[in-house]
Every structure is written in structure tokens, then in C-alpha cells.
Scaffold this motif. Structure first.
Motif, PDB file in Angstrom:
ATOM      1  N   GLU A   9       0.825  -1.192   0.000  1.00 32.59           N
ATOM      2  CA  GLU A   9       0.000   0.000   0.000  1.00 32.59           C
ATOM      3  C   GLU A   9       0.867   1.253   0.000  1.00 32.59           C
ATOM      4  OE1 GLU A   9      -3.639  -1.996   2.573  1.00 32.59           O
ATOM      5  OE2 GLU A   9      -2.772  -0.087   3.183  1.00 32.59           O
ATOM      6  N   PRO A  10       0.393   2.353  -0.561  1.00 37.90           N
ATOM      7  CA  PRO A  10       1.183   3.590  -0.571  1.00 37.90           C
ATOM      8  C   PRO A  10       1.531   4.033   0.845  1.00 37.90           C
ATOM      9  CG  PRO A  10      -0.727   3.761  -2.028  1.00 37.90           C
ATOM     10  CD  PRO A  10      -0.897   2.504  -1.242  1.00 37.90           C
ATOM     11  N   LEU A  11       2.704   4.627   0.981  1.00 41.02           N
ATOM     12  CA  LEU A  11       3.138   5.074   2.300  1.00 41.02           C
ATOM     13  C   LEU A  11       2.319   6.259   2.793  1.00 41.02           C
ATOM     14  CD1 LEU A  11       6.974   4.814   1.772  1.00 41.02           C
ATOM     15  CD2 LEU A  11       5.647   3.517   3.419  1.00 41.02           C
ATOM     16  N   GLN A  12       1.902   7.114   1.877  1.00 41.51           N
ATOM     17  CA  GLN A  12       1.105   8.288   2.205  1.00 41.51           C
ATOM     18  C   GLN A  12       1.796   9.148   3.271  1.00 41.51           C
ATOM     19  OE1 GLN A  12      -2.765   6.773   3.242  1.00 41.51           O
ATOM     20  NE2 GLN A  12      -3.309   6.393   1.132  1.00 41.51           N
ATOM     21  N   LEU A  13       3.095   9.343   3.083  1.00 43.92           N
ATOM     22  CA  LEU A  13       3.867  10.175   3.985  1.00 43.92           C
ATOM     23  C   LEU A  13       4.363  11.405   3.242  1.00 43.92           C
ATOM     24  CD1 LEU A  13       6.018   7.490   5.809  1.00 43.92           C
ATOM     25  CD2 LEU A  13       3.958   8.585   6.633  1.00 43.92           C
ATOM     26  N   TYR A  94      17.888  12.060   0.211  1.00 44.99           N
ATOM     27  CA  TYR A  94      17.342  10.746  -0.111  1.00 44.99           C
ATOM     28  C   TYR A  94      15.882  10.873  -0.511  1.00 44.99           C
ATOM     29  CZ  TYR A  94      21.346   8.202   1.899  1.00 44.99           C
ATOM     30  OH  TYR A  94      22.585   7.682   2.166  1.00 44.99           O
ATOM     31  N   SER A  95      15.399   9.898  -1.243  1.00 43.28           N
ATOM     32  CA  SER A  95      13.983   9.859  -1.594  1.00 43.28           C
ATOM     33  C   SER A  95      13.152   9.715  -0.317  1.00 43.28           C
ATOM     34  CB  SER A  95      13.697   8.670  -2.517  1.00 43.28           C
ATOM     35  OG  SER A  95      13.829   7.448  -1.800  1.00 43.28           O
ATOM     36  N   SER A  96      11.897  10.115  -0.414  1.00 45.92           N
ATOM     37  CA  SER A  96      11.034  10.024   0.761  1.00 45.92           C
ATOM     38  C   SER A  96      10.877   8.570   1.198  1.00 45.92           C
ATOM     39  CB  SER A  96       9.667  10.648   0.466  1.00 45.92           C
ATOM     40  OG  SER A  96       9.038   9.984  -0.609  1.00 45.92           O
ATOM     41  N   GLU A  97      10.802   7.653   0.230  1.00 48.87           N
ATOM     42  CA  GLU A  97      10.602   6.245   0.584  1.00 48.87           C
ATOM     43  C   GLU A  97      11.814   5.683   1.330  1.00 48.87           C
ATOM     44  OE1 GLU A  97       8.681   2.264  -1.360  1.00 48.87           O
ATOM     45  OE2 GLU A  97       9.896   3.517  -2.673  1.00 48.87           O
ATOM     46  N   LEU A  98      13.022   5.990   0.845  1.00 50.25           N
ATOM     47  CA  LEU A  98      14.215   5.516   1.540  1.00 50.25           C
ATOM     48  C   LEU A  98      14.299   6.157   2.927  1.00 50.25           C
ATOM     49  CD1 LEU A  98      16.853   4.014   1.788  1.00 50.25           C
ATOM     50  CD2 LEU A  98      17.967   5.789   0.415  1.00 50.25           C
ATOM     51  N   THR A  99      13.975   7.436   3.008  1.00 51.37           N
ATOM     52  CA  THR A  99      13.988   8.126   4.299  1.00 51.37           C
ATOM     53  C   THR A  99      13.057   7.434   5.290  1.00 51.37           C
ATOM     54  OG1 THR A  99      14.514  10.256   3.302  1.00 51.37           O
ATOM     55  CG2 THR A  99      13.511  10.298   5.487  1.00 51.37           C
ATOM     56  N   HIS A 100      11.864   7.065   4.838  1.00 47.48           N
ATOM     57  CA  HIS A 100      10.905   6.404   5.721  1.00 47.48           C
ATOM     58  C   HIS A 100      11.465   5.081   6.255  1.00 47.48           C
ATOM     59  CE1 HIS A 100       8.425   9.499   4.278  1.00 47.48           C
ATOM     60  NE2 HIS A 100       7.923   8.884   3.233  1.00 47.48           N
ATOM     61  N   HIS A 101      12.127   4.337   5.391  1.00 42.78           N
ATOM     62  CA  HIS A 101      12.698   3.057   5.825  1.00 42.78           C
ATOM     63  C   HIS A 101      13.824   3.269   6.839  1.00 42.78           C
ATOM     64  CE1 HIS A 101      10.351   1.372   2.546  1.00 42.78           C
ATOM     65  NE2 HIS A 101      10.627   0.169   3.031  1.00 42.78           N
ATOM     66  N   LEU A 102      14.641   4.285   6.623  1.00 40.74           N
ATOM     67  CA  LEU A 102      15.729   4.568   7.552  1.00 40.74           C
ATOM     68  C   LEU A 102      15.191   5.004   8.915  1.00 40.74           C
ATOM     69  CD1 LEU A 102      18.100   6.459   5.095  1.00 40.74           C
ATOM     70  CD2 LEU A 102      18.504   4.199   6.078  1.00 40.74           C
ATOM     71  N   VAL A 103      14.153   5.819   8.904  1.00 38.12           N
ATOM     72  CA  VAL A 103      13.549   6.266  10.154  1.00 38.12           C
ATOM     73  C   VAL A 103      12.952   5.079  10.909  1.00 38.12           C
ATOM     74  CG1 VAL A 103      11.665   7.620  11.172  1.00 38.12           C
ATOM     75  CG2 VAL A 103      13.106   8.619   9.385  1.00 38.12           C
ATOM     76  N   ILE A 104      12.222   4.226  10.205  1.00 39.16           N
ATOM     77  CA  ILE A 104      11.587   3.080  10.864  1.00 39.16           C
ATOM     78  C   ILE A 104      12.639   2.095  11.360  1.00 39.16           C
ATOM     79  CG2 ILE A 104      10.092   1.079  10.468  1.00 39.16           C
ATOM     80  CD1 ILE A 104       8.370   2.909   8.700  1.00 39.16           C
ATOM     81  N   ALA A 105      13.734   1.937  10.612  1.00 36.72           N
ATOM     82  CA  ALA A 105      14.824   1.094  11.099  1.00 36.72           C
ATOM     83  C   ALA A 105      15.394   1.665  12.394  1.00 36.72           C
ATOM     84  CB  ALA A 105      15.918   0.976  10.041  1.00 36.72           C
ATOM     85  N   GLY A 106      15.507   2.998  12.468  1.00 35.43           N
ATOM     86  CA  GLY A 106      15.969   3.627  13.700  1.00 35.43           C
ATOM     87  C   GLY A 106      15.023   3.359  14.855  1.00 35.43           C
TER      88      GLY A 106
END
Length: 336
Positions: A9-13, A94-106
Motif C-alpha cells: 500500500e502507498p506510504l502516504q507520507l 534521499y527519496s522520501s521512501e528511503l527516508t521512511h525506511h531509515l527512520v523506521i529502522a531507527g
């Protein structure tokens, strides 16, 4: 991050309104209020980290009882690592999608820590054959009830395999993997400076944001002044806190008290908060609270020395690559 699922599903962030030069507090505010990040933070698995002490048994030493508890939890640490990840990701464009993954990994890099954290981990590996890393994967994969809601949320929005690769330090630098795998990584930056606050609660000499920028953004040769100071601080934190006499004894007391106690530790207990251990393993905490010269003498003697891993952190000033400049050794030593 070349193999992200395309059918989720889209991240919608959105990062709208957030400056590329945002400060850490701005990142923290956004993370706490953002729709998806907020959902991660309010899962049962993440909320449990509010009840897991950052330094484990060391948190219960008499000398640290007066320190503010919220700043000494795995959840507070995880939020700050996520905020640093977002700050660096934005500065790197970074792209928003990569940023979201890095934040969630944190947010999730410490999701598997049990009560008393690293202090009891040697006993967990002895008894169960696994530690916090494996527990984290069980939670992320939804293999335990605690992780069901988190796993459902992640499956709908992000690539869990990529999150794992970031946390494991296996993701490539082009995908931001160095934020978690570098010698001076985001976890270490917040962890060491957070630990310093135990020894000097009022000090503002070290800024996590400044160290992160020096490590991952700055090309200025002056950045090594910041990073060298940080690496020396890490050496001192291990010397004067983590592997200090009382720090080591607190770890040993917690392990011995659980091993020799009347109550049996189960895998179910590992995924609880520390307050449940206060009831079931009250002797563990009372033994740490009452650590004194008398109890030290019963734990230590020339006939029964305590072995531990002595770490020495040092700098090769001729090197300008972080992973070659910042070095350490490990040696077995004995506390008597």
C-alpha cells in the motif's frame, strides 16, 4: 534499496514543510506526530520499550536512581536514533521512501531488547540459545504475540527485509546502510552520549546532531576534532561506566540472581516490561539496589576473579577514512 516490494500500500507520507537543515528537535516532533511513525510508536512492541532500561542493571545502581527515568529507556534512545536518521537522510537528499525506511529502522533497531537489556543477555544465550537480535526478528516477523500488530503494520507499508538488512548492518552505503554499520553509527552516537549523561547529567558538551553531521555529512577536515573527541568519549564510557567495577558487578548480580532464583525465567518473560520482572524476580533488583562493599566482597575474591572484556578505543590519526581511523581492541581481563 533496489528490491523494495512494489505491491504494498502507498506510504502516504510527506516531508512537506521540513527544511533540509532541520534540527533534531524538529525531526523528533515530526516523528512523534507523523501518521505512520505514530502508528509504529504506538504498537505494543514499541510501547514495551518504555519499560526497558537503556543500560539494564546499571540503571538500578544506587548512584543512578535519581536520574530522570524517561531519558533512560530503550524507547527514548530509539526515537532519537530515528530522528538522527531522518535528519541525515534529508541532508543527503534521499527519496522520501528511503527516508521512511531509515527512520523506521531507527525506531525498531532495539525492538528485541529484553528487560535488563544487555546485562542479562549472556544468561539468555546460555539458557535459550538466542539474544536480543533474534528476539527482534521474532517480533518483526510476527512470530510472537507481542509483534502481531507491528508486523501487520509493516507488511502494509514497508519492506521488512530491507529494514532487517539496515538493522543488521548489511545494507549498502548507497541505501543509507552506513548510518547503521559505520564505526561511528547513529546507534553508537546516541548510545554513548546518552550514557555520558549518567556520569554528567548537566553537561551539554556533546551534541548527537553535531557528531552525526560530522560522521555522515561534513567534508571539512575539522570534522575530525568532533569525531576524535567522540571516540575518546566512547573509550571513557566503557572505562568509567559500562565496564567499571560497579557496572560489571550489576551485570553479574542480575545474571546470578535469575540463574539461582526460585522463579524460572521463561521465553514469555523475555517479551515483557521490567515492571513484571520487579514482581517475579524482585530479588534481582533488591540485590542491585543494595550493592555495597560487603556484597562486592562476596562476589569478588582472589580465588574467584570476575572475567570481562576490556575494550580500548584508539585513533589512527594518519587515516581519514572513518572505519580505518577509529579502532578498538578487546582483551579478557579480571576484576578482583
Amino acid at each position: 534499496m533496489n528490491d523494495l516490494k512494489q505491491d504494498r500500500e502507498p506510504l502516504q507520507l510527506s516531508l512537506k514543510g521540513l527544511s533540509n537543515f532541520c534540527e533534531l528537535e524538529e525531526s523528533l516532533t515530526l516523528i512523534r506526530t507523523h501518521k505512520l511513525y505514530h502508528k509504529v510508536i504506538t504498537t505494543n512492541a514499541f510501547k514495551r520499550l518504555n519499560g526497558v532500561s537503556f543500560l539494564g542493571a546499571i540503571d538500578y545502581l544506587p548512584c543512578f536512581k535519581s536520574l530522570p527515568k524517561p531519558q533512560r529507556t530503550r524507547s527514548d534512545h530509539s526515537l532519537n536514533v530515528a530522528a538522527l536518521a531522518q535528519m541525515i537522510a534529508i541532508k543527503r537528499s534521499y527519496s522520501s521512501e528511503l527516508t521512511h525506511h531509515l527512520v523506521i529502522a531507527g525506531l525498531l533497531h532495539d525492538i528485541g531488547h529484553p528487560p535488563l537489556s544487555h546485562s542479562v543477555e549472556p544468561y539468555l544465550k546460555e539458557k535459550f540459545g538466542f539474544g536480543h537480535h533474534e528476539m527482534g526478528e521474532m517480533i518483526l516477523d510476527g512470530q510472537v504475540s507481542l509483534g502481531k500488530d507491528l508486523n501487520h503494520l509493516l507488511n502494509k507499508n514497508i519492506d521488512i527485509a530491507f529494514i532487517k538488512s539496515l538493522i543488521d548492518g548489511k545494507a549498502s552505503k548507497v541505501d543509507g546502510g552506513d548510518l547503521f554499520s559505520s564505526k561511528i553509527n547513529l546507534d553508537t552516537i546516541d548510545g554513548i552520549i546518552r550514557s555520558y549523561s549518567y556520569l554528567n547529567p548537566r553537561s551539554q558538551a556533546f551534541s548527537t546532531a553535531s557528531v552525526a553531521i560530522a560522521s555522515f555529512i561534513s567534508d571539512d577536515a575539522n570534522k575530525f576534532e568532533v569525531l576524535d573527541d567522540f571516540w575518546n568519549l566512547k573509550h571513557n564510557i566503557y572505562d568509567y561506566l559500562i565496564t567499571s567495577g560497579d557496572g560489571l558487578l550489576a551485570d553479574v548480580l542480575s545474571q546470578n540472581s535469575i540463574r539461582e532464583g526460585k522463579s524460572t525465567l521463561t521465553t514469555y518473560d523475555l517479551f515483557k516490561r521490567e515492571n513484571s520482572w520487579h514482581q517475579k524476580f524482585s530479588h534481582v533488583f533488591s540485590s542491585i539496589y543494595s550493592l555495597s562493599n560487603k556484597s562486592k566482597n562476596t562476589l569478588l575474591s582472589p580465588e574467584k576473579p570476575l572475567s570481562y572484556t576490556k575494550r580500548k578505543y584508539y585513533i589512527d590519526s594518519k587515516e581519514s577514512e572513518i572505519n580505518k581511523r577509529y579502532l578498538y581492541t578487546k582483551n579478557k581481563q579480571y576484576l578482583q
